[in-house]
Write a protein that holds these residues in place. Structure first.
Motif, PDB file in Angstrom:
ATOM      1  N   UNK A 116       0.812  -1.222   0.000  1.00 40.43           N
ATOM      2  CA  UNK A 116       0.000   0.000   0.000  1.00 40.43           C
ATOM      3  C   UNK A 116       0.845   1.272   0.000  1.00 40.43           C
ATOM      4  N   UNK A 117       1.577   1.456  -1.091  1.00 44.18           N
ATOM      5  CA  UNK A 117       2.301   2.712  -1.315  1.00 44.18           C
ATOM      6  C   UNK A 117       3.269   3.046  -0.175  1.00 44.18           C
ATOM      7  N   UNK A 118       4.297   2.214  -0.051  1.00 44.97           N
ATOM      8  CA  UNK A 118       5.321   2.465   0.963  1.00 44.97           C
ATOM      9  C   UNK A 118       6.367   3.405   0.366  1.00 44.97           C
ATOM     10  N   UNK A 119       6.278   4.690   0.743  1.00 42.96           N
ATOM     11  CA  UNK A 119       7.175   5.746   0.284  1.00 42.96           C
ATOM     12  C   UNK A 119       7.867   6.364   1.498  1.00 42.96           C
ATOM     13  N   UNK A 120       9.155   6.672   1.373  1.00 43.89           N
ATOM     14  CA  UNK A 120       9.910   7.187   2.529  1.00 43.89           C
ATOM     15  C   UNK A 120      10.415   8.611   2.325  1.00 43.89           C
ATOM     16  N   UNK A 121       9.691   9.399   1.543  1.00 42.32           N
ATOM     17  CA  UNK A 121      10.125  10.777   1.322  1.00 42.32           C
ATOM     18  C   UNK A 121      11.453  10.820   0.605  1.00 42.32           C
ATOM     19  N   UNK A 176       5.854  -0.533  -3.639  1.00 41.78           N
ATOM     20  CA  UNK A 176       6.939   0.115  -2.920  1.00 41.78           C
ATOM     21  C   UNK A 176       7.494   1.209  -3.832  1.00 41.78           C
ATOM     22  N   UNK A 177       7.995   2.280  -3.237  1.00 42.52           N
ATOM     23  CA  UNK A 177       8.463   3.426  -4.005  1.00 42.52           C
ATOM     24  C   UNK A 177       9.518   3.013  -5.025  1.00 42.52           C
ATOM     25  N   UNK A 178       9.387   3.539  -6.223  1.00 42.82           N
ATOM     26  CA  UNK A 178      10.309   3.209  -7.308  1.00 42.82           C
ATOM     27  C   UNK A 178      11.502   4.166  -7.264  1.00 42.82           C
ATOM     28  N   UNK A 205      19.257   3.564  -4.547  1.00 41.81           N
ATOM     29  CA  UNK A 205      20.325   4.152  -3.767  1.00 41.81           C
ATOM     30  C   UNK A 205      20.228   3.851  -2.286  1.00 41.81           C
ATOM     31  N   UNK A 206      21.184   4.350  -1.506  1.00 43.41           N
ATOM     32  CA  UNK A 206      21.292   3.982  -0.086  1.00 43.41           C
ATOM     33  C   UNK A 206      20.174   4.499   0.802  1.00 43.41           C
ATOM     34  N   UNK A 207      19.402   5.485   0.343  1.00 40.25           N
ATOM     35  CA  UNK A 207      18.289   5.995   1.149  1.00 40.25           C
ATOM     36  C   UNK A 207      16.942   5.584   0.571  1.00 40.25           C
ATOM     37  N   UNK A 208      16.923   4.596  -0.295  1.00 39.07           N
ATOM     38  CA  UNK A 208      15.683   4.185  -0.949  1.00 39.07           C
ATOM     39  C   UNK A 208      14.741   3.493   0.036  1.00 39.07           C
ATOM     40  N   UNK A 209      13.492   3.391  -0.365  1.00 34.16           N
ATOM     41  CA  UNK A 209      12.474   2.781   0.481  1.00 34.16           C
ATOM     42  C   UNK A 209      12.793   1.318   0.776  1.00 34.16           C
ATOM     43  N   UNK A 210      13.273   0.573  -0.211  1.00 32.97           N
ATOM     44  CA  UNK A 210      13.555  -0.843   0.016  1.00 32.97           C
ATOM     45  C   UNK A 210      14.747  -1.028   0.950  1.00 32.97           C
ATOM     46  N   UNK A 211      15.736  -0.157   0.857  1.00 36.94           N
ATOM     47  CA  UNK A 211      16.881  -0.222   1.778  1.00 36.94           C
ATOM     48  C   UNK A 211      16.404   0.016   3.209  1.00 36.94           C
ATOM     49  N   UNK A 212      15.635   1.073   3.402  1.00 29.81           N
ATOM     50  CA  UNK A 212      15.216   1.420   4.762  1.00 29.81           C
ATOM     51  C   UNK A 212      14.244   0.402   5.333  1.00 29.81           C
ATOM     52  N   UNK A 217       5.547   3.511  -8.507  1.00 26.22           N
ATOM     53  CA  UNK A 217       5.722   2.322  -7.668  1.00 26.22           C
ATOM     54  C   UNK A 217       6.306   1.190  -8.498  1.00 26.22           C
ATOM     55  N   UNK A 218       6.849   0.187  -7.806  1.00 22.17           N
ATOM     56  CA  UNK A 218       7.421  -0.977  -8.476  1.00 22.17           C
ATOM     57  C   UNK A 218       7.242  -2.197  -7.594  1.00 22.17           C
ATOM     58  N   UNK A 219       7.652  -3.338  -8.120  1.00 20.52           N
ATOM     59  CA  UNK A 219       7.704  -4.558  -7.325  1.00 20.52           C
ATOM     60  C   UNK A 219       9.130  -4.743  -6.807  1.00 20.52           C
ATOM     61  N   UNK A 220       9.274  -5.544  -5.763  1.00 23.82           N
ATOM     62  CA  UNK A 220      10.582  -5.797  -5.163  1.00 23.82           C
ATOM     63  C   UNK A 220      10.583  -7.193  -4.552  1.00 23.82           C
TER      64      UNK A 220
END
Length: 332
Positions: free
Chosen positions: A17-22, A65-67, A70-77, A105-108
């Motif tokens: 459901x739209x996991x975005x981390x700014x 999940x947010x598309x 990099x090191x501060x991406x949503x999937x990293x965090x 958004x994308x899949x991961x």
């Protein structure tokens, strides 16, 4: 979470459901989707981490999940927060595809390196029919040495309907964009043989199609088994819309894999729950919100149990990946 028949290996699919981390640094809110503030993001992240830990799967396909990269991406965090919550650095890793496609958004894919490791590079299908590119990764299971190929998808939604043409609502109960979703299902079938020779394939994801709709029928006609239907029949559900139940999130097993499947379940933590339990700001948020798995999303996650006993597949050495991107796997 359900144990899906006690399989040695468990694979899950979860629309988050739209996991975005700014901007990944505590700012950048509101985002294009998801949390409007840092405090909402923290609440969303904390609930999602509890849900993922409770899911306890060895491979997890994520949608929405947010598309970013990099090191501060949503999937990293998210991966980092999950490992901190579990108290074990590196318990989960992710397949580092970077930015793929042009959608917000994308899949991961998350996985447990102690249980499975990528066997060959990931592949991304950038065919324009896929508004969210499909991602494929073959894994080798440490316990058996056998391969399993997981294909993660997020098909075109039923919203923003065109007024005419094949993708308009045909009045057949499948809503709009059904023709596109059929083409997306058919694209999986033609694309997969170009990126893997493995026959043990599990197609998972939010296919935005209910069990008896044309895109699912296209995959079944090609020899795949709808596992939720196989194990739960017409009583299965994982999504509620307009007070009606059904399921949009699927797991479909290839003919060589289906005999190695031990079970499949929807984990009912979201669809039955009120939106008052989610992460958003509202008048009585302090009363209803809690750091638990409930109402992490509007979709229930799907989990499949598998005990691999078949032969290994051979992964092609030249997978399709976005131009200019490296093929790497990141472990946190």
């Amino acid at each position: 979470a359900p144990v899906a028949g006690g399989g040695r290996l468990e694979v899950a699919s979860f629309n988050v459901l739209n996991f975005f981390n700014g901007d990944g640094l505590g700012g950048g809110f509101p985002t294009a989707r998801g949390a409007n503030t840092l405090s909402e993001y923290i609440r969303q992240r904390d609930k999602l981490v509890v849900a993922l830990a409770g899911l306890d799967a060895d491979i997890i396909g994520l949608m929405e999940i947010e598309n970013d990269g990099g090191p501060t991406s949503a999937i990293v965090q998210l991966t980092d927060a999950l490992n901190v919550y579990l108290g074990t650095p590196g318990q989960y890793a992710f397949v580092d595809t970077g930015v793929i496609g042009t959608d917000a958004i994308r899949v991961a894919i998350l996985y447990r390196p102690a249980v499975v490791t990528p066997d060959g590079a990931f592949a991304v299908d950038l065919d324009p029919i896929n508004n969210r590119p499909t991602v494929m990764q073959t894994f080798i299971e440490a316990a058996s040495g056998k391969d399993l190929t997981v294909v993660v998808n997020h098909f075109k939604s039923k919203g923003s309907c065109p007024g005419s043409g094949l993708d308009a609502d045909q009045g057949d109960g499948q809503s709009c964009w059904n023709a596109t979703r059929v083409l997306q299902a058919q694209r999986i079938l033609t694309w997969l043989p170009t990126v893997t020779d493995d026959t043990d394939v599990l197609i998972i994801g939010d296919l935005n199609s209910y069990a008896n709709e044309d895109p699912i029928d296209a995959l079944i006609a090609a020899g795949y088994t709808n596992l939720i239907s196989a194990y739960h029949g017409t009583s299965a559900y994982g999504y509620v819309f307009g007070a009606q139940t059904g399921y949009l999130d699927h797991a479909l097993a290839s003919s060589s894999l289906v005999g190695q499947v031990t079970g499949a379940d929807d984990w009912h933590i979201n669809a039955d729950e009120s939106t008052l339990r989610d992460y958003n700001d509202y008048a009585n948020q302090a009363i209803y919100y809690s750091v638990d798995e409930f109402r992490t999303s509007d979709h229930d996650p799907v989990i499949v149990g598998i005990t691999l006993v078949g032969g290994d597949g051979v992964v092609n050495s030249t997978p399709t990946v976005p131009a200019g991107q490296s093929v790497t796997v990141t472990v946190l």
